[in-house]
Design a protein around this motif. Sequence first.
Motif, PDB file in Angstrom:
ATOM      1  N   GLN A   1       0.845   1.984  -1.651  1.00 19.16           N
ATOM      2  CA  GLN A   1       1.066   1.410  -0.319  1.00 19.16           C
ATOM      3  C   GLN A   1       2.349   0.594  -0.287  1.00 19.16           C
ATOM      4  O   GLN A   1       3.044   0.552   0.721  1.00 19.16           O
ATOM      5  N   GLU A   2       2.654  -0.081  -1.409  1.00 19.18           N
ATOM      6  CA  GLU A   2       3.860  -0.909  -1.482  1.00 19.18           C
ATOM      7  C   GLU A   2       5.067  -0.139  -2.005  1.00 19.18           C
ATOM      8  O   GLU A   2       6.207  -0.491  -1.703  1.00 19.18           O
ATOM      9  N   GLY A   3       4.822   0.918  -2.795  1.00 20.52           N
ATOM     10  CA  GLY A   3       5.915   1.598  -3.476  1.00 20.52           C
ATOM     11  C   GLY A   3       6.480   2.816  -2.779  1.00 20.52           C
ATOM     12  O   GLY A   3       7.578   3.260  -3.107  1.00 20.52           O
ATOM     13  N   ILE A   4       5.754   3.390  -1.820  1.00 18.10           N
ATOM     14  CA  ILE A   4       6.242   4.594  -1.145  1.00 18.10           C
ATOM     15  C   ILE A   4       7.043   4.299   0.130  1.00 18.10           C
ATOM     16  O   ILE A   4       8.025   4.985   0.394  1.00 18.10           O
TER      17      ILE A   4
ATOM     18  N   ARG B   1      -3.287  21.093 -10.047  1.00 13.53           N
ATOM     19  CA  ARG B   1      -4.199  21.708  -9.073  1.00 13.53           C
ATOM     20  C   ARG B   1      -3.488  22.756  -8.211  1.00 13.53           C
ATOM     21  O   ARG B   1      -4.119  23.459  -7.439  1.00 13.53           O
ATOM     22  N   GLY B   2      -2.159  22.795  -8.316  1.00 11.80           N
ATOM     23  CA  GLY B   2      -1.399  23.809  -7.610  1.00 11.80           C
ATOM     24  C   GLY B   2      -1.125  23.518  -6.152  1.00 11.80           C
ATOM     25  O   GLY B   2      -0.620  24.378  -5.437  1.00 11.80           O
ATOM     26  N   GLU B   3      -1.467  22.301  -5.699  1.00  9.21           N
ATOM     27  CA  GLU B   3      -1.156  21.960  -4.317  1.00  9.21           C
ATOM     28  C   GLU B   3      -0.982  20.460  -4.173  1.00  9.21           C
ATOM     29  O   GLU B   3      -1.626  19.674  -4.866  1.00  9.21           O
ATOM     30  N   PRO B   4      -0.084  20.053  -3.258  1.00  9.72           N
ATOM     31  CA  PRO B   4       0.132  18.623  -3.029  1.00  9.72           C
ATOM     32  C   PRO B   4      -1.053  18.006  -2.296  1.00  9.72           C
ATOM     33  O   PRO B   4      -1.928  18.712  -1.803  1.00  9.72           O
ATOM     34  N   ILE B   5      -1.067  16.685  -2.251  1.00 10.75           N
ATOM     35  CA  ILE B   5      -2.086  15.968  -1.486  1.00 10.75           C
ATOM     36  C   ILE B   5      -1.460  15.456  -0.200  1.00 10.75           C
ATOM     37  O   ILE B   5      -0.251  15.253  -0.109  1.00 10.75           O
ATOM     38  N   ASP B   6      -2.305  15.241   0.791  1.00 12.75           N
ATOM     39  CA  ASP B   6      -1.881  14.773   2.108  1.00 12.75           C
ATOM     40  C   ASP B   6      -2.835  13.639   2.477  1.00 12.75           C
ATOM     41  O   ASP B   6      -4.010  13.886   2.728  1.00 12.75           O
ATOM     42  N   PHE B   7      -2.352  12.385   2.430  1.00 15.82           N
ATOM     43  CA  PHE B   7      -3.218  11.229   2.620  1.00 15.82           C
ATOM     44  C   PHE B   7      -2.519  10.151   3.429  1.00 15.82           C
ATOM     45  O   PHE B   7      -1.310   9.965   3.298  1.00 15.82           O
ATOM     46  N   PRO B   8      -3.294   9.375   4.204  1.00 13.77           N
ATOM     47  CA  PRO B   8      -2.723   8.158   4.788  1.00 13.77           C
ATOM     48  C   PRO B   8      -2.433   7.176   3.659  1.00 13.77           C
ATOM     49  O   PRO B   8      -3.261   7.009   2.750  1.00 13.77           O
ATOM     50  N   LEU B   9      -1.278   6.542   3.698  1.00 15.31           N
ATOM     51  CA  LEU B   9      -0.944   5.549   2.664  1.00 15.31           C
ATOM     52  C   LEU B   9      -2.016   4.478   2.551  1.00 15.31           C
ATOM     53  O   LEU B   9      -2.320   4.011   1.462  1.00 15.31           O
ATOM     54  N   ALA B  10      -2.610   4.097   3.671  1.00 18.97           N
ATOM     55  CA  ALA B  10      -3.615   3.030   3.669  1.00 18.97           C
ATOM     56  C   ALA B  10      -4.835   3.385   2.824  1.00 18.97           C
ATOM     57  O   ALA B  10      -5.581   2.498   2.409  1.00 18.97           O
TER      58      ALA B  10
ATOM     59  N   ALA C   1      12.933  12.522   6.461  1.00 21.42           N
ATOM     60  CA  ALA C   1      12.265  11.423   7.159  1.00 21.42           C
ATOM     61  C   ALA C   1      11.812  10.357   6.168  1.00 21.42           C
ATOM     62  O   ALA C   1      11.474  10.658   5.016  1.00 21.42           O
ATOM     63  N   GLU C   2      11.791   9.118   6.631  1.00 20.97           N
ATOM     64  CA  GLU C   2      11.436   7.990   5.768  1.00 20.97           C
ATOM     65  C   GLU C   2       9.971   7.604   5.937  1.00 20.97           C
ATOM     66  O   GLU C   2       9.471   7.504   7.053  1.00 20.97           O
ATOM     67  N   ALA C   3       9.297   7.415   4.808  1.00 22.84           N
ATOM     68  CA  ALA C   3       7.904   6.961   4.831  1.00 22.84           C
ATOM     69  C   ALA C   3       7.855   5.499   5.250  1.00 22.84           C
ATOM     70  O   ALA C   3       8.688   4.691   4.835  1.00 22.84           O
ATOM     71  N   GLU C   4       6.874   5.181   6.094  1.00 28.92           N
ATOM     72  CA  GLU C   4       6.648   3.799   6.521  1.00 28.92           C
ATOM     73  C   GLU C   4       5.240   3.402   6.121  1.00 28.92           C
ATOM     74  O   GLU C   4       4.418   4.247   5.760  1.00 28.92           O
ATOM     75  N   ALA C   5       4.937   2.118   6.221  1.00 29.29           N
ATOM     76  CA  ALA C   5       3.653   1.590   5.760  1.00 29.29           C
ATOM     77  C   ALA C   5       2.451   2.307   6.377  1.00 29.29           C
ATOM     78  O   ALA C   5       1.462   2.532   5.704  1.00 29.29           O
ATOM     79  N   GLY C   6       2.531   2.719   7.631  1.00 28.02           N
ATOM     80  CA  GLY C   6       1.398   3.358   8.279  1.00 28.02           C
ATOM     81  C   GLY C   6       1.407   4.880   8.213  1.00 28.02           C
ATOM     82  O   GLY C   6       0.577   5.536   8.838  1.00 28.02           O
ATOM     83  N   SER C   7       2.337   5.445   7.442  1.00 28.01           N
ATOM     84  CA  SER C   7       2.514   6.894   7.402  1.00 28.01           C
ATOM     85  C   SER C   7       1.365   7.611   6.694  1.00 28.01           C
ATOM     86  O   SER C   7       0.670   7.045   5.855  1.00 28.01           O
ATOM     87  N   THR C   8       1.230   8.883   7.033  1.00 29.56           N
ATOM     88  CA  THR C   8       0.462   9.819   6.224  1.00 29.56           C
ATOM     89  C   THR C   8       1.507  10.600   5.447  1.00 29.56           C
ATOM     90  O   THR C   8       2.500  11.065   6.009  1.00 29.56           O
ATOM     91  N   VAL C   9       1.311  10.701   4.133  1.00 27.69           N
ATOM     92  CA  VAL C   9       2.314  11.323   3.278  1.00 27.69           C
ATOM     93  C   VAL C   9       1.757  12.571   2.605  1.00 27.69           C
ATOM     94  O   VAL C   9       0.572  12.655   2.293  1.00 27.69           O
ATOM     95  N   LYS C  10       2.642  13.537   2.409  1.00 25.86           N
ATOM     96  CA  LYS C  10       2.330  14.733   1.631  1.00 25.86           C
ATOM     97  C   LYS C  10       3.161  14.631   0.364  1.00 25.86           C
ATOM     98  O   LYS C  10       4.398  14.556   0.443  1.00 25.86           O
ATOM     99  N   VAL C  11       2.475  14.592  -0.781  1.00 24.80           N
ATOM    100  CA  VAL C  11       3.163  14.348  -2.047  1.00 24.80           C
ATOM    101  C   VAL C  11       2.645  15.269  -3.145  1.00 24.80           C
ATOM    102  O   VAL C  11       1.493  15.706  -3.130  1.00 24.80           O
ATOM    103  N   HIS C  12       3.524  15.521  -4.100  1.00 23.03           N
ATOM    104  CA  HIS C  12       3.146  16.037  -5.411  1.00 23.03           C
ATOM    105  C   HIS C  12       3.327  14.851  -6.344  1.00 23.03           C
ATOM    106  O   HIS C  12       4.268  14.057  -6.181  1.00 23.03           O
TER     107      HIS C  12
END
Length: 123
Positions: free
Chosen positions: A77-80, A61-70, A32-43
């Motif tokens: 916000q511009e690069g993902i 930390r041994g775990e990814p983060i899960d955050f709204p891009l905003a 799936a493609e990330a969009e400007a309003g997405s919540t992303v899970k990243v390492h």
Amino acid sequence: MTDTSSKPEIDAPDGPAPADLQIVDIVTGDGAEAEAGSTVKVHYVGVEYDSGEEFDSSWNRGEPIDFPLAALVRGWQEGIPGMKVGGRRKLVVPPELAYGPAGGGHFLSGKTLIFVIDLLGVR
């Protein structure tokens, strides 16, 4: 093919820091493609451009983060957006798209930052 199942190494850059956001796909994902309003899970791994010193890493930390891009710095916000799940992308983020000019109150204010980001999920 780059292995995205382990923490990336970031090589020290040559030359002066770029003035603009640089986006480089290391691995192109096929999910799936990330969009400007997405919540992303990243390492991710973040290093200072000038020193090459690592300042943060979800891998440590041994775990990814899960955050709204905003909620993230403008460089993210511009690069993902446009990145696909399964991909690994390098962002070189100038101070104005990261933590602002020197003296801004954050320990990374005034610094150009390099992030290598693995996109694990989008919602």
